[in-house]
Write a protein that holds these residues in place. Structure first.
Motif, PDB file in Angstrom:
ATOM      1  N   GLY A 191       0.814  -1.213   0.000  1.00  0.00           N
ATOM      2  CA  GLY A 191       0.000   0.000   0.000  1.00  0.00           C
ATOM      3  C   GLY A 191       0.844   1.258   0.000  1.00  0.00           C
TER       4      GLY A 191
ATOM      5  N   ARG B  48      -8.527   6.425  -0.603  1.00  0.00           N
ATOM      6  CA  ARG B  48      -8.989   5.059  -0.326  1.00  0.00           C
ATOM      7  C   ARG B  48      -7.842   4.192   0.203  1.00  0.00           C
ATOM      8  NH1 ARG B  48     -11.858   1.448   1.614  1.00  0.00           N
ATOM      9  NH2 ARG B  48     -12.345  -0.386   0.403  1.00  0.00           N
ATOM     10  N   ILE B  49      -6.686   4.286  -0.442  1.00  0.00           N
ATOM     11  CA  ILE B  49      -5.542   3.485  -0.008  1.00  0.00           C
ATOM     12  C   ILE B  49      -5.076   3.910   1.380  1.00  0.00           C
ATOM     13  CG2 ILE B  49      -3.112   2.936  -0.483  1.00  0.00           C
ATOM     14  CD1 ILE B  49      -3.889   3.028  -3.492  1.00  0.00           C
TER      15      ILE B  49
ATOM     16  N   VAL C 181      -9.346  -8.584   3.023  1.00  0.00           N
ATOM     17  CA  VAL C 181      -9.869  -7.242   2.785  1.00  0.00           C
ATOM     18  C   VAL C 181      -9.948  -7.060   1.279  1.00  0.00           C
ATOM     19  CG1 VAL C 181      -9.441  -4.766   3.059  1.00  0.00           C
ATOM     20  CG2 VAL C 181      -8.810  -6.333   4.888  1.00  0.00           C
ATOM     21  N   SER C 182     -11.087  -6.560   0.794  1.00  0.00           N
ATOM     22  CA  SER C 182     -11.189  -6.357  -0.657  1.00  0.00           C
ATOM     23  C   SER C 182     -11.160  -4.859  -0.969  1.00  0.00           C
ATOM     24  CB  SER C 182     -12.468  -6.983  -1.202  1.00  0.00           C
ATOM     25  OG  SER C 182     -13.593  -6.335  -0.646  1.00  0.00           O
ATOM     26  N   MET C 183     -10.687  -4.550  -2.172  1.00  0.00           N
ATOM     27  CA  MET C 183     -10.537  -3.158  -2.583  1.00  0.00           C
ATOM     28  C   MET C 183     -10.613  -3.068  -4.098  1.00  0.00           C
ATOM     29  SD  MET C 183      -7.177  -0.766  -2.270  1.00  0.00           S
ATOM     30  CE  MET C 183      -6.462  -1.102  -3.854  1.00  0.00           C
TER      31      MET C 183
ATOM     32  N   GLU D 111      -3.928  -4.890  -3.889  1.00  0.00           N
ATOM     33  CA  GLU D 111      -5.187  -5.636  -3.859  1.00  0.00           C
ATOM     34  C   GLU D 111      -4.934  -7.113  -3.558  1.00  0.00           C
ATOM     35  OE1 GLU D 111      -6.807  -4.756  -7.713  1.00  0.00           O
ATOM     36  OE2 GLU D 111      -7.792  -2.925  -7.012  1.00  0.00           O
TER      37      GLU D 111
ATOM     38  N   SER E 232      -6.578   1.081   8.443  1.00  0.00           N
ATOM     39  CA  SER E 232      -7.242  -0.146   8.902  1.00  0.00           C
ATOM     40  C   SER E 232      -6.224  -1.258   9.119  1.00  0.00           C
ATOM     41  CB  SER E 232      -8.293  -0.606   7.884  1.00  0.00           C
ATOM     42  OG  SER E 232      -9.319   0.337   7.786  1.00  0.00           O
ATOM     43  N   LEU E 233      -5.283  -1.366   8.191  1.00  0.00           N
ATOM     44  CA  LEU E 233      -4.241  -2.383   8.330  1.00  0.00           C
ATOM     45  C   LEU E 233      -3.370  -2.121   9.556  1.00  0.00           C
ATOM     46  CD1 LEU E 233      -3.164  -2.810   4.606  1.00  0.00           C
ATOM     47  CD2 LEU E 233      -4.346  -4.516   6.028  1.00  0.00           C
TER      48      LEU E 233
ATOM     49  N   LEU F 280      -4.033  -7.461   0.049  1.00  0.00           N
ATOM     50  CA  LEU F 280      -5.221  -7.264   0.881  1.00  0.00           C
ATOM     51  C   LEU F 280      -6.081  -8.519   0.911  1.00  0.00           C
ATOM     52  CD1 LEU F 280      -6.345  -3.638  -0.035  1.00  0.00           C
ATOM     53  CD2 LEU F 280      -5.478  -4.428   2.169  1.00  0.00           C
TER      54      LEU F 280
ATOM     55  N   GLN G 134      -6.923   5.167   3.740  1.00  0.00           N
ATOM     56  CA  GLN G 134      -7.896   4.628   4.693  1.00  0.00           C
ATOM     57  C   GLN G 134      -7.627   3.151   4.968  1.00  0.00           C
ATOM     58  OE1 GLN G 134     -11.667   5.393   2.841  1.00  0.00           O
ATOM     59  NE2 GLN G 134     -11.771   7.512   3.563  1.00  0.00           N
ATOM     60  N   LEU G 135      -7.349   2.412   3.909  1.00  0.00           N
ATOM     61  CA  LEU G 135      -7.055   1.000   4.072  1.00  0.00           C
ATOM     62  C   LEU G 135      -5.764   0.783   4.860  1.00  0.00           C
ATOM     63  CD1 LEU G 135      -8.134  -0.199   0.548  1.00  0.00           C
ATOM     64  CD2 LEU G 135      -9.123  -0.972   2.713  1.00  0.00           C
TER      65      LEU G 135
END
Length: 161
Positions: free
Chosen positions: A19, A130-131, A85-87, A77, A137-138, A80, A133-134
């Motif tokens: 990411g 978006r990345i 986790v999907s993206m 992706e 989360s990670l 993830l 945010q992910l």
């Protein structure tokens, strides 16, 4: 149990690294698009053929950066998916009508190009958001796995006594 936790931590770290790499590539593309946008403003206000050529050189560089970013996002992706986790992130730049803008250099073609550059910048910004945010989360996932491991270690020690 400890091996399973270590495996999860490793998968999360790999996803985070992918990411971060995608973010760096997208930021590079964004800078080149911003440069092209600046050159486009110069073009609108009478920069002529030189500003059009410079703008397209920067757009071509941005296209290369976007292609690399697209590969890095695909890798992200994949990583993830390893942590369930999907993206989906779209990181494509629209096609640019180079011939029309350079050889039919007028306010309409210049303005149209500025709109396309602005749209591409918006797509990059959305992908970056978006990345990021992910990645947050990670990071939380990683902290949870790490703290779960600490609790397991404390529990295991108490059983030994």
């Amino acid at each position: 149990m400890e091996e399973k936790r270590k495996g999860k931590v490793q998968e999360v770290k790999e996803a985070m690294a992918a990411g971060v790499c995608a973010v760096h590539c997208l930021e590079d593309a964004k800078k080149k698009l911003e440069d092209a946008k600046y050159l486009g403003i110069w073009d609108i206000f009478g920069g002529g053929m030189l500003s059009s050529v410079l703008k397209y050189n920067r757009l071509e560089e941005a296209q290369v950066s976007m292609e690399l970013a697209g590969k890095k996002v695909k890798m992200f992706e994949k990583e993830l998916a390893d942590v369930a986790v999907s993206m989906q992130v779209n990181v494509e730049i629209q096609s640019f009508e180079k011939f029309a803008d350079i050889f039919l250099d007028n306010i309409l073609s210049d303005w149209s190009m500025q709109e396309k550059i602005t749209c591409a910048l918006k797509q990059v910004d959305e992908a970056l958001e978006r990345i990021r945010q992910l990645l947050l989360s990670l990071q939380m996932m990683n902290q949870r796995y790490q703290s779960d491991g600490e609790e397991d270690i404390v529990w295991d020690r108490s059983e030994e006594h």
